[in-house]
Design an enzyme around this catalytic site. Structure first.
Site, PDB file in Angstrom:
ATOM      1  N   PHE A  60      -2.200 -23.748 -42.058  1.00 47.21           N
ATOM      2  CA  PHE A  60      -0.915 -23.659 -41.385  1.00 47.21           C
ATOM      3  C   PHE A  60      -1.056 -24.229 -39.974  1.00 47.21           C
ATOM      4  O   PHE A  60      -2.064 -23.999 -39.292  1.00 47.21           O
ATOM      5  CB  PHE A  60      -0.457 -22.209 -41.286  1.00 47.21           C
ATOM      6  CG  PHE A  60       0.040 -21.611 -42.578  1.00 47.21           C
ATOM      7  CD1 PHE A  60       0.141 -22.356 -43.732  1.00 47.21           C
ATOM      8  CD2 PHE A  60       0.418 -20.278 -42.626  1.00 47.21           C
ATOM      9  CE1 PHE A  60       0.601 -21.802 -44.922  1.00 47.21           C
ATOM     10  CE2 PHE A  60       0.891 -19.706 -43.795  1.00 47.21           C
ATOM     11  CZ  PHE A  60       0.982 -20.463 -44.949  1.00 47.21           C
TER      12      PHE A  60
ATOM     13  N   HIS B  49      -8.610 -16.606 -51.668  1.00 49.27           N
ATOM     14  CA  HIS B  49      -8.491 -17.436 -50.476  1.00 49.27           C
ATOM     15  C   HIS B  49      -8.950 -16.631 -49.262  1.00 49.27           C
ATOM     16  O   HIS B  49      -8.268 -15.708 -48.838  1.00 49.27           O
ATOM     17  CB  HIS B  49      -7.041 -17.880 -50.318  1.00 49.27           C
ATOM     18  CG  HIS B  49      -6.817 -18.941 -49.293  1.00 49.27           C
ATOM     19  ND1 HIS B  49      -7.781 -19.320 -48.371  1.00 49.27           N
ATOM     20  CD2 HIS B  49      -5.733 -19.710 -49.023  1.00 49.27           C
ATOM     21  CE1 HIS B  49      -7.295 -20.264 -47.599  1.00 49.27           C
ATOM     22  NE2 HIS B  49      -6.052 -20.526 -47.971  1.00 49.27           N
TER      23      HIS B  49
ATOM     24  N   HIS C 275      -9.268 -27.981 -51.520  1.00 46.83           N
ATOM     25  CA  HIS C 275      -8.641 -26.830 -50.855  1.00 46.83           C
ATOM     26  C   HIS C 275      -7.864 -26.025 -51.893  1.00 46.83           C
ATOM     27  O   HIS C 275      -7.968 -24.803 -51.933  1.00 46.83           O
ATOM     28  CB  HIS C 275      -7.720 -27.317 -49.739  1.00 46.83           C
ATOM     29  CG  HIS C 275      -7.097 -26.210 -48.954  1.00 46.83           C
ATOM     30  ND1 HIS C 275      -7.843 -25.281 -48.260  1.00 46.83           N
ATOM     31  CD2 HIS C 275      -5.787 -25.867 -48.762  1.00 46.83           C
ATOM     32  CE1 HIS C 275      -7.033 -24.419 -47.661  1.00 46.83           C
ATOM     33  NE2 HIS C 275      -5.784 -24.747 -47.957  1.00 46.83           N
TER      34      HIS C 275
ATOM     35  N   GLU D 152      -2.439 -32.352 -51.938  1.00 43.94           N
ATOM     36  CA  GLU D 152      -3.862 -32.673 -51.812  1.00 43.94           C
ATOM     37  C   GLU D 152      -4.251 -33.787 -52.788  1.00 43.94           C
ATOM     38  O   GLU D 152      -5.005 -34.702 -52.429  1.00 43.94           O
ATOM     39  CB  GLU D 152      -4.720 -31.438 -52.057  1.00 43.94           C
ATOM     40  CG  GLU D 152      -6.207 -31.700 -51.861  1.00 43.94           C
ATOM     41  CD  GLU D 152      -7.063 -30.455 -51.918  1.00 43.94           C
ATOM     42  OE1 GLU D 152      -8.250 -30.532 -51.528  1.00 43.94           O
ATOM     43  OE2 GLU D 152      -6.551 -29.393 -52.345  1.00 43.94           O
TER      44      GLU D 152
ATOM     45  N   LYS E 207     -11.354 -21.353 -55.141  1.00 44.64           N
ATOM     46  CA  LYS E 207     -10.525 -20.205 -54.759  1.00 44.64           C
ATOM     47  C   LYS E 207     -10.025 -19.440 -55.977  1.00 44.64           C
ATOM     48  O   LYS E 207      -9.649 -18.274 -55.873  1.00 44.64           O
ATOM     49  CB  LYS E 207      -9.338 -20.663 -53.909  1.00 44.64           C
ATOM     50  CG  LYS E 207      -9.699 -21.138 -52.518  1.00 44.64           C
ATOM     51  CD  LYS E 207      -8.451 -21.539 -51.740  1.00 44.64           C
ATOM     52  CE  LYS E 207      -8.794 -22.061 -50.353  1.00 44.64           C
ATOM     53  NZ  LYS E 207      -9.517 -23.360 -50.403  1.00 44.64           N
TER      54      LYS E 207
ATOM     55  N   CYS F 180      -6.421 -21.750 -42.146  1.00 43.11           N
ATOM     56  CA  CYS F 180      -7.333 -21.909 -43.271  1.00 43.11           C
ATOM     57  C   CYS F 180      -8.285 -23.093 -43.141  1.00 43.11           C
ATOM     58  O   CYS F 180      -9.160 -23.280 -43.988  1.00 43.11           O
ATOM     59  CB  CYS F 180      -6.536 -22.006 -44.565  1.00 43.11           C
ATOM     60  SG  CYS F 180      -5.387 -20.627 -44.777  1.00 43.11           S
TER      61      CYS F 180
END
Length: 413
Positions: free
Chosen positions: A399, A339, A302, A313, A334, A162
Site C-alpha cells: 500500500f 500474508h 507477491h 503482477e 502466501k 507489504c
C-alpha cells in the site's frame, strides 16, 4: 567496483514452522498455516473474518521471560528469527562498527499501543507501562537487535507496508556495496492479527471470507480467490560481503545479486493495473545484478490472492520477461504462510534463497482452477529447477505504491 553480496545465515518463524528448516520442509509438503482464531475477541466484536495464519510457535516460549516482557510481540518474532540466523551464520566475529541492522515492519507494535490505550481508559495513566513507547515504536525491533548483537554501524528501519522487508534487504545490499558495513542483519517482522486490523482489512474487502475452510482460503492465481489471509512472524538473512564471508570460512547459501525499489504514484491501496512501477523494479533489480530476463529461473511472486493484485503482477512480469514468463516456475507462498505484511518479503526471500540452493520451486497450494488471465507456470507440487546457474526474483508490493524486488542467485565461488 561491485562487490558480491552473499547470504550466510537464515532464520524464520511463521504459521508453518518455528525455524527456517521447518518452514521450508512444511512449505514443500504443502502445509497451510491458516486456522480459526481461538480468541474471545472474535465473537466479542462479531468479526466478519474468523481465521488467520498465526505463528505456530509463540515467541515468548522461545525467549527468556525478562527479554520477552520488554518487547512487543512483533519484536519478539524479530529476535527469534535473528537468533536463529545468527547462529546459522556461525555467529560471525565482526567489529561492532562494521555490523549493521536493516530491519522492517509494516505496522510495528500495534498490540502494545492498543493494549496501552485499553489500560489508560480502564485503569488510568499510572498503570500504563513505562516501556510502552519503546515497545510500540516501528524501529523497536531494529533498535533491540542492534543492542542484542552489538551492531554499531547503524540500525535502520523501513516501514513501507507489504514491501517493507524486501526494501530492507535492498537497503542492506546498498549499504554493503557502499562499505558502510561488512555484515548486516536484514529482514522484517509483523504481528498485527488484532481485532482492529482484521476489521479494517475486512472492511476494505481485502481479506478472504472463507471462514468455513481457512486452510484453502488463500488461493493465488485461482479463479476463486477472494482476498488474502493475515499472517504473522519474522524472517532474517545474514548478509555480508563475499570477501568477509570467505575470510572467516562461512558457509554460503546464495548470492544477493541485486535489488531495486520503485513507486507507482497511482493509488494509496490499489496497484497500477498496468504494473508499470513493479516492472521497473524487476528490470532495475536485474540490471544491478548484471543479469538479463532470460536468466531468471524462478519467481517468488507477491501474489496475495486478491482479484486485482495477482493480475497486475502478472502484467508487470510479462512486460519484463515477455512470453517466457509462462515457462518460468513461479511460487506464491502466501498460500501457505498467510500474508505477513511487513515481514512477508523477508520470509519469501528466505524461500527464494533455499529455492536456488536446493533447485526446487515451492508449491502454490489451493490452486484448483487457474485463472486464464494469469497463465503462469504455477503448480500445487514442488517444481524442479534443473541444473546450472539459478536466478530467482522475489517481489513485494505494498500500500502506498511501494515496489521492492530482490534477485538471488545460486552461489558458485
Amino acid at each position: 567496483m561491485t562487490k558480491r553480496i552473499v547470504v550466510t545465515g537464515i532464520g524464520a518463524t511463521s504459521a508453518i514452522g518455528g525455524t527456517a528448516p521447518e518452514n521450508w520442509q512444511n512449505l514443500l509438503a504443502g502445509m497451510s498455516g491458516a486456522r480459526p482464531l481461538e480468541h474471545e475477541w472474535v465473537a466479542k466484536y462479531d468479526l466478519p473474518v474468523t481465521f488467520a495464519a498465526e505463528a505456530i510457535v509463540r515467541p515468548d516460549t522461545v525467549l527468556e521471560r525478562p527479554t520477552a516482557k520488554r518487547l512487543d510481540i512483533s519484536a519478539q518474532f524479530a529476535l527469534v528469527a535473528a537468533l536463529e540466523a545468527w547462529a546459522d551464520a556461525g555467529a560471525p566475529e565482526v567489529a561492532p562498527e562494521r555490523l549493521g541492522v536493516d530491519f522492517a515492519t509494516g505496522i510495528g507494535g500495534v498490540w502494545t499501543l492498543l493494549d496501552a490505550w485499553d489500560t489508560l481508559r480502564e485503569k488510568g495513566p499510572r498503570r500504563v507501562m513505562p516501556m510502552t513507547v519503546p515497545m510500540l515504536m516501528p524501529n523497536s525491533a531494529a533498535g533491540f537487535l542492534s543492542l542484542h548483537f552489538g551492531a554499531k554501524a547503524f540500525a535502520r528501519t523501513v516501514a513501507s507496508a507489504c514491501a517493507s522487508s524486501v526494501e530492507s534487504i535492498v537497503s542492506a545490499y546498498e549499504h554493503l556495496q557502499s562499505g558502510a558495513a561488512d555484515v548486516i542483519i536484514a529482514g522484517g517482522a509483523e504481528s498485527a492479527i488484532h481485532p482492529i486490523t482484521v476489521a479494517s482489512f475486512a472492511s476494505m474487502q481485502a481479506l478472504s471470507r472463507r471462514n468455513d475452510d481457512p486452510a484453502t482460503a488463500s488461493r493465488p492465481f485461482d479463479v476463486g480467490r477472494d482476498g488474502f489471509v493475515m499472517g504473522e512472524g519474522a524472517a532474517v538473512l545474514i548478509l555480508e560481503t563475499e570477501e568477509h564471508a570467505l575470510a572467516r570460512g562461512a558457509t554460503i547459501y546464495a548470492e544477493l545479486a541485486g535489488g531495486a525499489i520503485t513507486a507507482d504514484s497511482h493509488h494509496i491501496t490499489a496497484p497500477d493495473p498496468e504494473g508499470t512501477g513493479a516492472a521497473r523494479a524487476v528490470r532495475r533489480a536485474l540490471e544491478l545484478a548484471d543479469r538479463t530476463p532470460d536468466e531468471v529461473t524462478h519467481i517468488n511472486a507477491h501474489a496475495t490472492s486478491t482479484p486485482v493484485g495477482d493480475v497486475a503482477e502478472y502484467t508487470a512480469l510479462r512486460s519484463v520477461l515477455g512470453d517466457r514468463v509462462h515457462d518460468v516456475p513461479i511460487s506464491a507462498t502466501k498460500a501457505s504462510t498467510g500474508h505477513l505484511l511487513g515481514g512477508t518479503g523477508a520470509i519469501e526471500s528466505v524461500f527464494s534463497v533455499l529455492a536456488v540452493k536446493e533447485r526446487v520451486a515451492p508449491p502454490t497450494i489451493n490452486l484448483e482452477n487457474q485463472d486464464p488471465a494469469i497463465p503462469v507456470k504455477a503448480s500445487s507440487q514442488p517444481q524442479a529447477l534443473g541444473e546450472g546457474p539459478q536466478l530467482a526474483i522475489s517481489n513485494s508490493f505494498g500500500f502506498g505504491g511501494h515496489n521492492a524486488v530482490a534477485a538471488f542467485a545460486s552461489y558458485d565461488a
